[in-house]
Scaffold this active site. Structure first.
Site, short mmCIF file in Angstrom:
data_model
loop_
_atom_site.label_atom_id
_atom_site.label_comp_id
_atom_site.label_asym_id
_atom_site.label_seq_id
_atom_site.Cartn_x
_atom_site.Cartn_y
_atom_site.Cartn_z
N PHE A 1 3.35 24.90 -51.90
CA PHE A 1 2.87 24.62 -50.53
C PHE A 1 1.35 24.75 -50.41
O PHE A 1 0.83 25.54 -49.63
CB PHE A 1 3.52 25.56 -49.51
CG PHE A 1 4.97 25.28 -49.24
CD1 PHE A 1 5.56 24.07 -49.55
CD2 PHE A 1 5.78 26.25 -48.63
CE1 PHE A 1 6.90 23.81 -49.28
CE2 PHE A 1 7.12 26.02 -48.36
CZ PHE A 1 7.68 24.79 -48.69
N SER B 1 12.16 24.44 -51.06
CA SER B 1 11.21 24.37 -52.17
C SER B 1 11.49 25.53 -53.12
O SER B 1 11.65 26.67 -52.68
CB SER B 1 9.78 24.48 -51.64
OG SER B 1 8.92 24.76 -52.72
N ASN C 1 9.40 26.78 -55.11
CA ASN C 1 8.13 27.39 -55.53
C ASN C 1 7.58 28.43 -54.57
O ASN C 1 6.46 28.88 -54.73
CB ASN C 1 7.10 26.29 -55.78
CG ASN C 1 7.61 25.26 -56.78
OD1 ASN C 1 8.08 25.62 -57.86
ND2 ASN C 1 7.57 23.99 -56.41
N THR C 2 8.34 28.76 -53.52
CA THR C 2 7.93 29.82 -52.60
C THR C 2 9.00 30.90 -52.67
O THR C 2 10.14 30.65 -52.27
CB THR C 2 7.78 29.27 -51.16
OG1 THR C 2 6.74 28.29 -51.18
CG2 THR C 2 7.44 30.36 -50.16
N GLY D 1 12.70 13.05 -59.75
CA GLY D 1 12.75 11.77 -60.47
C GLY D 1 14.14 11.50 -61.03
O GLY D 1 15.12 12.14 -60.64
N ASN E 1 6.98 20.03 -60.63
CA ASN E 1 5.86 20.57 -59.86
C ASN E 1 6.15 21.99 -59.42
O ASN E 1 7.29 22.36 -59.16
CB ASN E 1 5.52 19.66 -58.67
CG ASN E 1 6.20 20.09 -57.38
OD1 ASN E 1 5.72 20.97 -56.66
ND2 ASN E 1 7.35 19.48 -57.09
N LYS F 1 15.97 20.46 -44.67
CA LYS F 1 15.96 19.91 -46.03
C LYS F 1 16.52 20.94 -47.00
O LYS F 1 16.04 22.07 -47.05
CB LYS F 1 14.53 19.54 -46.43
CG LYS F 1 14.44 18.90 -47.81
CD LYS F 1 13.11 18.20 -48.00
CE LYS F 1 12.98 17.59 -49.38
NZ LYS F 1 11.73 16.86 -49.56
N ASN G 1 15.80 18.44 -52.12
CA ASN G 1 14.51 18.79 -52.71
C ASN G 1 14.62 18.72 -54.24
O ASN G 1 15.62 18.24 -54.77
CB ASN G 1 14.12 20.20 -52.24
CG ASN G 1 12.62 20.33 -52.04
OD1 ASN G 1 11.85 19.94 -52.92
ND2 ASN G 1 12.21 20.86 -50.91
C1 LIG Z 1 4.35 16.91 -56.54
C2 LIG Z 1 5.47 17.08 -55.55
C3 LIG Z 1 5.24 17.81 -54.39
C4 LIG Z 1 6.26 17.96 -53.45
N1 LIG Z 1 6.01 18.67 -52.30
C5 LIG Z 1 6.98 18.78 -51.38
C6 LIG Z 1 6.74 19.46 -50.15
O1 LIG Z 1 5.65 19.92 -49.88
N2 LIG Z 1 7.77 19.58 -49.27
C7 LIG Z 1 9.02 19.05 -49.50
O2 LIG Z 1 9.90 19.16 -48.66
N3 LIG Z 1 9.26 18.38 -50.67
C8 LIG Z 1 8.29 18.24 -51.59
N4 LIG Z 1 8.54 17.56 -52.75
C9 LIG Z 1 9.91 17.07 -53.02
C10 LIG Z 1 10.08 15.60 -52.62
O3 LIG Z 1 9.86 15.41 -51.26
C11 LIG Z 1 11.49 15.10 -52.98
O4 LIG Z 1 12.42 15.81 -52.22
C12 LIG Z 1 11.81 15.27 -54.46
O5 LIG Z 1 10.69 15.00 -55.25
C13 LIG Z 1 12.96 14.37 -54.91
O6 LIG Z 1 12.64 13.02 -54.74
P1 LIG Z 1 12.12 12.06 -55.93
O7 LIG Z 1 13.05 12.26 -57.08
O8 LIG Z 1 12.14 10.68 -55.38
O9 LIG Z 1 10.75 12.52 -56.26
C14 LIG Z 1 7.54 17.39 -53.69
C15 LIG Z 1 7.74 16.66 -54.86
C16 LIG Z 1 6.73 16.49 -55.79
C17 LIG Z 1 6.99 15.69 -57.03
#
Ligand SMILES: Cc1cc2nc3c(=O)[nH]c(=O)nc-3n(C[C@H](O)[C@H](O)[C@H](O)COP(=O)(O)O)c2cc1C
Length: 455
Positions: free
Chosen positions: A190, A272, A274-275, A366, A186, A314, A343
């Protein structure tokens, strides 16, 4: 041929096929019974058999369902949700996500009625969790669906990231699936309705949540009844910064001022990918300055008996050993209440790199993130000597994965991607498996297993 046979079968089985087309007299509804056509509809043998079997099945199934206990029935319902997963997989990822959040916001989701296994209960920061499995940030960015999501059985839900000023995020498409790898990339950037809109929503629910807290505690003493029963559940609020803002600390301080009163814990998200520039805030000096300002802003506010919400940071899974040492030093020196690790990653581990989608820019989450984030977690647990509660997140898709995170140093765990693929049925599965793992290895509580692989 097959079509003809099928059509013939349907025709024969139809209740109406053999019914003589008795013309109903025009005065049918006002004539005596004698004027009702005498011919009783005749069904074919196959039709009768089929109808009888269907009715029998319905009655038998209904009777059986009425004899099973609530827990079994609830299990069926949760497993049944797997049937809709292919439908969601067929949709554009962001549309599917929007649908899921809207459904949860309207309460169109299952409610977990089964109590959590007692071995999963724990207390962190003076808050009691009925289980340690949470939904991580990014799923409910604007705090629309907290009750619905907690009702699914998560031990806690983290909303956000919320930015001070509303912003659209990056252009779409910005979420990409790698289903074979159980991963997502992704680059949302934000997208947020902003702190004012989120505060309004949280404010509207806050009274109710508080009421539930007090009625829960008065009726059941100290028992934890959420995440499976009625009750408020634990809410984390994850704060982000606006893309164009030049003063990151001011952004987080605004978030604290507006949202911390509703949060059971607060998160400064500086990881993140992406910022632009955000991850640089993880540097030793930048982090120290930032955390000091945010802590001061929180502590200046008026707090009741419970005190202010704990403040967590985080972090990314792409940090060097030196970065991790710096973060650990700042966390210990400033008594940061917790760290969330981690993250998404900007790396493309081997397990994901063969998929052409892996070339998309953004953060990978994932299954392919599991090892990277778990190793970072382990390092951080050792560096902080187990003194700071850690939330392990990244690639969890089973109870065994959650257990590994706990053994690597996590007190709580979170997931996002596996939930996006697996839906509600995954939550009870993870909880049951995690309880089994703990019992298998002779642990009586989560605390005993935390950091077991680092000792
Ligand atoms: C589509 C998407 C949007 C996310 N947006 C945020 C976010 O706004 N803030 C944040 O701290 N983490 C964000 N994350 C990261 C997740 O909170 C998590 O840290 C990360 O996906 C790893 O966990 P997972 O493997 O179980 O998905 C986002 C993840 C995904 C897939």
């Amino acid at each position: 041929m097959a079509t003809r046979v099928a059509l013939k079968f349907i025709r024969e089985c139809s209740l109406y096929t053999k019914v003589k087309s008795n013309k109903i007299p025009r005065n049918y509804f006002c004539t005596a019974a004698a004027s009702i056509p005498k011919k009783i509809p005749q069904f074919s043998k196959k039709g009768r058999l089929f109808t009888g079997a269907a009715i029998g099945l319905l009655i038998g199934g209904g009777a059986y369902a009425s004899t099973v206990d609530e827990a079994t029935f609830c299990g069926w319902l949760f497993n049944g949700t797997k049937l809709v997963n292919p439908f969601f997989a067929f949709l554009d990822p962001e549309v599917a996500h929007r649908l899921a959040v809207s459904a949860a916001a309207r309460g169109w989701v299952l409610i977990e009625k089964r109590p959590d296994p007692p071995i999963l209960e724990l207390e962190v920061w003076g808050r009691r969790f009925s289980n340690p499995v949470g939904l991580s940030a990014g799923f409910d960015k604007n705090a629309e669906a907290i009750e619905g999501l907690l009702g699914l059985g998560f031990g806690f839900v983290e909303v956000g990231s919320v930015t001070p000023v509303p912003q659209e995020g990056n252009p779409k498409p910005r979420i990409f699936r790698l289903p074979t790898e159980g991963a997502i990339i992704n680059r949302c950037g934000f997208n947020s309705e902003g702190i004012v809109a989120v505060a309004k929503r949280l404010g509207a629910q806050h009274g109710k949540r508080k009421l539930e807290t007090s009625s829960t505690s008065s009726s059941t003493g100290d028992e934890v009844v959420h995440g499976g029963k009625a009750g408020p559940g634990i809410l984390g609020v994850n704060l982000g910064k606006n893309k164009t803002s030049e003063d990151a600390a001011a952004d987080y301080v605004q978030g604290v001022h507006t949202l911390s009163q509703y949060a059971d814990y607060l998160v400064i998200n500086i990881s993140s990918p992406n910022t632009p520039g955000l991850r640089q805030l993880q540097g030793r000096k930048q982090l120290k300055d930032l955390v000091k300002k945010v802590q001061a802003a929180r502590d200046e506010m008026q707090w009741g008996e419970e005190g202010p919400p704990p403040l967590l940071v985080k972090i990314a899974p792409d940090l060097s050993k030196q970065d991790l040492e710096d973060i650990a030093a700042v966390a210990l020196a400033l008594r940061i209440d917790g760290l969330i690790i981690s993250n998404t990653t900007v790396q493309r581990p081997d397990t994901a790199s063969k998929n052409p989608v892996a070339e998309e820019a953004g953060g990978l989450s994932g299954k392919p993130l599991f090892s990277l984030s778990t190793n970072t977690l382990k390092d951080m647990y050792s560096l902080t000597k187990g003194k700071i509660p850690l939330i392990g997140v990244g690639g969890i898709s089973s109870g065994e994965d959650a257990y590994k995170k706990i053994r690597a140093g996590a007190t709580l765990v979170q997931l996002y991607t596996a939930f996006a693929y697996g839906g509600p049925a995954l939550i009870p599965k993870i909880k049951v498996e995690l309880a089994e793992c703990l019992e298998r290895d002779g642990y009586k509580s989560i605390y005993e297993a935390v950091g077991a692989d680092c000792r």
